[in-house]
Design a protein around this motif. Structure first.
Motif, PDB file in Angstrom:
ATOM      1  N   GLY A 183      23.727  37.506  88.353  1.00 15.29           N
ATOM      2  CA  GLY A 183      23.301  36.296  87.652  1.00 15.29           C
ATOM      3  C   GLY A 183      23.148  35.050  88.485  1.00 15.29           C
ATOM      4  N   HIS A 219      11.213  42.159  85.599  1.00 17.61           N
ATOM      5  CA  HIS A 219      11.450  43.266  86.532  1.00 17.61           C
ATOM      6  C   HIS A 219      12.594  44.098  85.963  1.00 17.61           C
ATOM      7  CE1 HIS A 219      12.726  44.793  90.734  1.00 17.61           C
ATOM      8  NE2 HIS A 219      11.898  45.628  90.141  1.00 17.61           N
ATOM      9  N   ARG A 271      20.613  34.919  81.587  1.00 15.74           N
ATOM     10  CA  ARG A 271      19.825  35.127  82.808  1.00 15.74           C
ATOM     11  C   ARG A 271      18.553  34.301  82.757  1.00 15.74           C
ATOM     12  NH1 ARG A 271      24.041  36.959  83.971  1.00 15.74           N
ATOM     13  NH2 ARG A 271      24.543  39.062  84.730  1.00 15.74           N
ATOM     14  N   ASN A 272      18.067  33.929  83.942  1.00 15.51           N
ATOM     15  CA  ASN A 272      16.865  33.094  84.068  1.00 15.51           C
ATOM     16  C   ASN A 272      15.590  33.916  84.112  1.00 15.51           C
ATOM     17  OD1 ASN A 272      17.486  30.176  84.635  1.00 15.51           O
ATOM     18  ND2 ASN A 272      18.930  31.188  86.028  1.00 15.51           N
ATOM     19  N   THR A 289       9.992  39.521  90.581  1.00 20.48           N
ATOM     20  CA  THR A 289      10.535  38.454  89.732  1.00 20.48           C
ATOM     21  C   THR A 289       9.675  37.185  89.777  1.00 20.48           C
ATOM     22  OG1 THR A 289      11.974  37.633  91.501  1.00 20.48           O
ATOM     23  CG2 THR A 289      12.913  39.290  90.040  1.00 20.48           C
ATOM     24  N   VAL A 322      23.076  43.754  83.569  1.00 22.97           N
ATOM     25  CA  VAL A 322      23.127  43.662  82.113  1.00 22.97           C
ATOM     26  C   VAL A 322      21.820  43.095  81.539  1.00 22.97           C
ATOM     27  CG1 VAL A 322      24.375  41.456  82.266  1.00 22.97           C
ATOM     28  CG2 VAL A 322      24.501  42.729  80.183  1.00 22.97           C
ATOM     29  N   GLY A 323      21.218  42.126  82.267  1.00 18.75           N
ATOM     30  CA  GLY A 323      19.980  41.504  81.785  1.00 18.75           C
ATOM     31  C   GLY A 323      18.851  42.518  81.760  1.00 18.75           C
ATOM     32  N   SER A 324      18.688  43.193  82.879  1.00 21.66           N
ATOM     33  CA  SER A 324      17.623  44.169  83.022  1.00 21.66           C
ATOM     34  C   SER A 324      17.754  45.298  81.986  1.00 21.66           C
ATOM     35  CB  SER A 324      17.716  44.716  84.446  1.00 21.66           C
ATOM     36  OG  SER A 324      16.777  45.687  84.647  1.00 21.66           O
ATOM     37  N   HIS A 338      14.836  46.450  86.892  1.00 24.88           N
ATOM     38  CA  HIS A 338      15.431  47.148  88.054  1.00 24.88           C
ATOM     39  C   HIS A 338      16.594  48.040  87.619  1.00 24.88           C
ATOM     40  CE1 HIS A 338      18.616  44.120  87.938  1.00 24.88           C
ATOM     41  NE2 HIS A 338      17.658  43.266  87.666  1.00 24.88           N
ATOM     42  N   LEU A 353      20.053  37.733  94.499  1.00 22.16           N
ATOM     43  CA  LEU A 353      20.671  38.058  95.784  1.00 22.16           C
ATOM     44  C   LEU A 353      21.314  39.429  95.676  1.00 22.16           C
ATOM     45  CD1 LEU A 353      21.764  37.153  98.613  1.00 22.16           C
ATOM     46  CD2 LEU A 353      23.633  36.036  97.402  1.00 22.16           C
ATOM     47  N   GLU A 354      21.050  40.280  96.656  1.00 25.14           N
ATOM     48  CA  GLU A 354      21.617  41.630  96.609  1.00 25.14           C
ATOM     49  C   GLU A 354      23.137  41.568  96.436  1.00 25.14           C
ATOM     50  OE1 GLU A 354      19.847  43.543 100.116  1.00 25.14           O
ATOM     51  OE2 GLU A 354      17.994  42.732  99.266  1.00 25.14           O
ATOM     52  N   GLY A 355      23.643  42.321  95.467  1.00 27.31           N
ATOM     53  CA  GLY A 355      25.091  42.399  95.251  1.00 27.31           C
ATOM     54  C   GLY A 355      25.662  41.269  94.426  1.00 27.31           C
ATOM     55  N   THR A 361      11.003  33.375  83.868  1.00 29.09           N
ATOM     56  CA  THR A 361       9.917  32.391  83.922  1.00 29.09           C
ATOM     57  C   THR A 361       8.866  32.701  82.853  1.00 29.09           C
ATOM     58  OG1 THR A 361      10.211  32.436  86.321  1.00 29.09           O
ATOM     59  CG2 THR A 361       8.224  31.369  85.498  1.00 29.09           C
ATOM     60  N   ILE A 413       7.320  38.155  82.061  1.00 31.84           N
ATOM     61  CA  ILE A 413       7.150  39.417  82.791  1.00 31.84           C
ATOM     62  C   ILE A 413       8.478  39.744  83.475  1.00 31.84           C
ATOM     63  CG2 ILE A 413       5.863  40.573  84.634  1.00 31.84           C
ATOM     64  CD1 ILE A 413       3.670  38.318  83.995  1.00 31.84           C
TER      65      ILE A 413
HETATM   66  C1  LIG Z   1      14.437  30.187  88.290  1.00 35.05           C
HETATM   67  C2  LIG Z   1      14.446  31.705  88.136  1.00 35.05           C
HETATM   68  C3  LIG Z   1      13.346  32.342  87.542  1.00 35.05           C
HETATM   69  C4  LIG Z   1      13.342  33.754  87.397  1.00 35.05           C
HETATM   70  N1  LIG Z   1      12.278  34.364  86.787  1.00 35.05           N
HETATM   71  C5  LIG Z   1      12.271  35.720  86.616  1.00 35.05           C
HETATM   72  C6  LIG Z   1      11.208  36.381  85.945  1.00 35.05           C
HETATM   73  O1  LIG Z   1      10.256  35.770  85.438  1.00 35.05           O
HETATM   74  N2  LIG Z   1      11.266  37.759  85.826  1.00 35.05           N
HETATM   75  C7  LIG Z   1      12.317  38.483  86.337  1.00 35.05           C
HETATM   76  O2  LIG Z   1      12.321  39.730  86.205  1.00 35.05           O
HETATM   77  N3  LIG Z   1      13.348  37.870  86.971  1.00 35.05           N
HETATM   78  C8  LIG Z   1      13.347  36.521  87.114  1.00 35.05           C
HETATM   79  N4  LIG Z   1      14.399  35.895  87.740  1.00 35.05           N
HETATM   80  C9  LIG Z   1      15.419  36.738  88.353  1.00 35.05           C
HETATM   81  C10 LIG Z   1      16.500  37.202  87.380  1.00 35.05           C
HETATM   82  O3  LIG Z   1      17.116  36.106  86.760  1.00 35.05           O
HETATM   83  C11 LIG Z   1      17.534  38.000  88.220  1.00 35.05           C
HETATM   84  O4  LIG Z   1      16.923  39.144  88.753  1.00 35.05           O
HETATM   85  C12 LIG Z   1      18.785  38.345  87.452  1.00 35.05           C
HETATM   86  O5  LIG Z   1      19.797  38.609  88.399  1.00 35.05           O
HETATM   87  C13 LIG Z   1      18.646  39.573  86.586  1.00 35.05           C
HETATM   88  O6  LIG Z   1      19.864  39.776  85.897  1.00 35.05           O
HETATM   89  P1  LIG Z   1      20.519  41.214  85.684  1.00 35.05           P
HETATM   90  O7  LIG Z   1      21.574  41.010  84.660  1.00 35.05           O
HETATM   91  O8  LIG Z   1      19.449  42.234  85.463  1.00 35.05           O
HETATM   92  O9  LIG Z   1      21.181  41.559  87.063  1.00 35.05           O
HETATM   93  P2  LIG Z   1      22.566  40.876  87.607  1.00 35.05           P
HETATM   94  O10 LIG Z   1      23.710  41.190  86.704  1.00 35.05           O
HETATM   95  O11 LIG Z   1      22.291  39.448  87.880  1.00 35.05           O
HETATM   96  O12 LIG Z   1      22.752  41.650  88.979  1.00 35.05           O
HETATM   97  C14 LIG Z   1      23.267  42.984  89.018  1.00 35.05           C
HETATM   98  C15 LIG Z   1      22.796  43.635  90.321  1.00 35.05           C
HETATM   99  O13 LIG Z   1      21.385  43.777  90.292  1.00 35.05           O
HETATM  100  C16 LIG Z   1      20.808  43.195  91.462  1.00 35.05           C
HETATM  101  N5  LIG Z   1      19.517  42.583  91.082  1.00 35.05           N
HETATM  102  C17 LIG Z   1      19.291  41.464  90.354  1.00 35.05           C
HETATM  103  N6  LIG Z   1      17.978  41.237  90.232  1.00 35.05           N
HETATM  104  C18 LIG Z   1      17.353  42.230  90.906  1.00 35.05           C
HETATM  105  C19 LIG Z   1      15.983  42.537  91.159  1.00 35.05           C
HETATM  106  N7  LIG Z   1      14.979  41.789  90.677  1.00 35.05           N
HETATM  107  N8  LIG Z   1      15.695  43.647  91.887  1.00 35.05           N
HETATM  108  C20 LIG Z   1      16.687  44.439  92.376  1.00 35.05           C
HETATM  109  N9  LIG Z   1      18.006  44.193  92.183  1.00 35.05           N
HETATM  110  C21 LIG Z   1      18.336  43.099  91.450  1.00 35.05           C
HETATM  111  C22 LIG Z   1      21.823  42.154  91.922  1.00 35.05           C
HETATM  112  O14 LIG Z   1      21.713  41.942  93.311  1.00 35.05           O
HETATM  113  C23 LIG Z   1      23.145  42.809  91.556  1.00 35.05           C
HETATM  114  O15 LIG Z   1      23.560  43.679  92.580  1.00 35.05           O
HETATM  115  C24 LIG Z   1      14.431  34.504  87.882  1.00 35.05           C
HETATM  116  C25 LIG Z   1      15.536  33.861  88.469  1.00 35.05           C
HETATM  117  C26 LIG Z   1      15.531  32.468  88.601  1.00 35.05           C
HETATM  118  C27 LIG Z   1      16.740  31.799  89.245  1.00 35.05           C
END
Ligand SMILES: Cc1cc2nc3c(=O)[nH]c(=O)nc-3n(C[C@H](O)[C@H](O)[C@H](O)COP(=O)(O)OP(=O)(O)OC[C@H]3O[C@@H](n4cnc5c(N)ncnc54)[C@H](O)[C@@H]3O)c2cc1C
Length: 236
Positions: free
Chosen positions: A235, A82, A63-64, A127, A88-90, A84, A230-232, A66, A80
């Motif tokens: 990665g 989020h 996951r990305n 984010t 899997v990342g969160s 949420h 993006l909602e739903g 900053t 920093i």
């Molecule tokens: C260039 C770039 C820089 C980024 N920098 C940061 C950063 O510094 N800090 C940070 O926290 N994130 C950052 N993000 C966002 C982060 O990569 C995404 O939120 C990522 O999807 C988190 O992965 P996940 O495995 O938690 O959720 P995923 O497996 O990707 O998604 C699972 C579900 O969670 C939802 N979801 C994902 N992110 C959020 C959210 N923020 N709020 C509510 N629902 C969410 C999705 O819509 C999906 O339904 C960045 C993304 C990019 C492209």
């Protein structure tokens, strides 16, 4: 951007992807926002405003994120997150503590910052707070006029101030940046001062799209947009 790889590819690159940083400090800025300080060999990392690092959050998922602050001399960087708790990342980041080790890639991505433009507006959500922190020292040093506009959950609304961000306006996430009409009425469009500003839009893809559409009609400024999630969708 690849967010997952087959297990056999992971095995093939296991040496490259093995942990390269250790957590030396970790704290919650709110129940949903976590600040982590990592230490490791970051001498091969070249940081730019808008770049992101990929973190290995499971055997096969990446996951990305900053970098909000770095100190190359001491091999330290802050991110920093989020928390949420929907992916899997969160969940992985939530579980991390001091002394844990993990893999963080060198930064790469879009250059979002246009230093030649005097007025700078950054829009985003939880984010995007790391991006704002990474830009602040440069904005101050260059004597830019700048504003940070954030849409945040109520429980996160004090986080920008806790981190020392200035010229911040926080909006609720309820029925705001999804609504063209509401965005067109923002006070920033009421004076001519920000017409030619640089606008950096990040965070929720739908909010970024709505804001971008309104800006195209309302300003002649430079718009750089990158949806961070993006909602739903997993990665982005
Ligand atoms: C260039 C770039 C820089 C980024 N920098 C940061 C950063 O510094 N800090 C940070 O926290 N994130 C950052 N993000 C966002 C982060 O990569 C995404 O939120 C990522 O999807 C988190 O992965 P996940 O495995 O938690 O959720 P995923 O497996 O990707 O998604 C699972 C579900 O969670 C939802 N979801 C994902 N992110 C959020 C959210 N923020 N709020 C509510 N629902 C969410 C999705 O819509 C999906 O339904 C960045 C993304 C990019 C492209």
């Amino acid at each position: 951007m690849i967010s997952s790889i087959p297990k056999w590819v992971g095995n093939l690159f296991e040496d490259t992807l093995r942990p390269n940083v250790k957590i030396i400090a970790s704290s919650y800025l709110s129940p949903q926002m976590k600040l982590i300080r990592f230490q490791g060999d970051i001498s091969n990392m070249s940081f730019r405003i808008g770049y992101a690092n990929v973190i290995r959050v499971s055997e096969t998922e990446f996951r990305n994120y900053t970098v909000a602050y770095y100190d190359s001399k001491n091999g330290v960087l802050d991110i920093i997150f989020h928390i949420h708790r929907k992916g899997v990342g969160s969940l992985y980041i939530d579980s991390l503590d001091v002394n844990d080790e993990l893999y963080i890639s060198p930064p790469r991505g879009k250059k979002l910052f246009s230093p030649d433009i005097k007025q700078q507006v950054f829009f985003g959500d939880e984010t995007s707070i790391g991006l704002a922190c990474s830009a602040l020292p440069t904005l101050k040093r260059n004597k830019h006029q700048y504003r940070f506009l954030f849409e945040l959950e109520d429980e996160n609304r004090n986080v920008p101030l806790l981190l020392g961000l200035e010229n911040v306006t926080v909006f609720s996430k309820k029925d705001t940046f999804r609504n063209d009409k509401w965005v067109s009425d923002l006070s920033i469009f009421k004076t001519g001062d920000w017409k030619d500003a640089s606008f950096v839009l990040t965070g929720n893809v739908k909010s970024v799209q709505t804001f971008r559409k309104v800006l195209k009609d309302k300003t002649t400024g430079k718009i750089r947009a990158q949806g961070y999630w993006l909602e739903g969708k997993k990665g982005l």
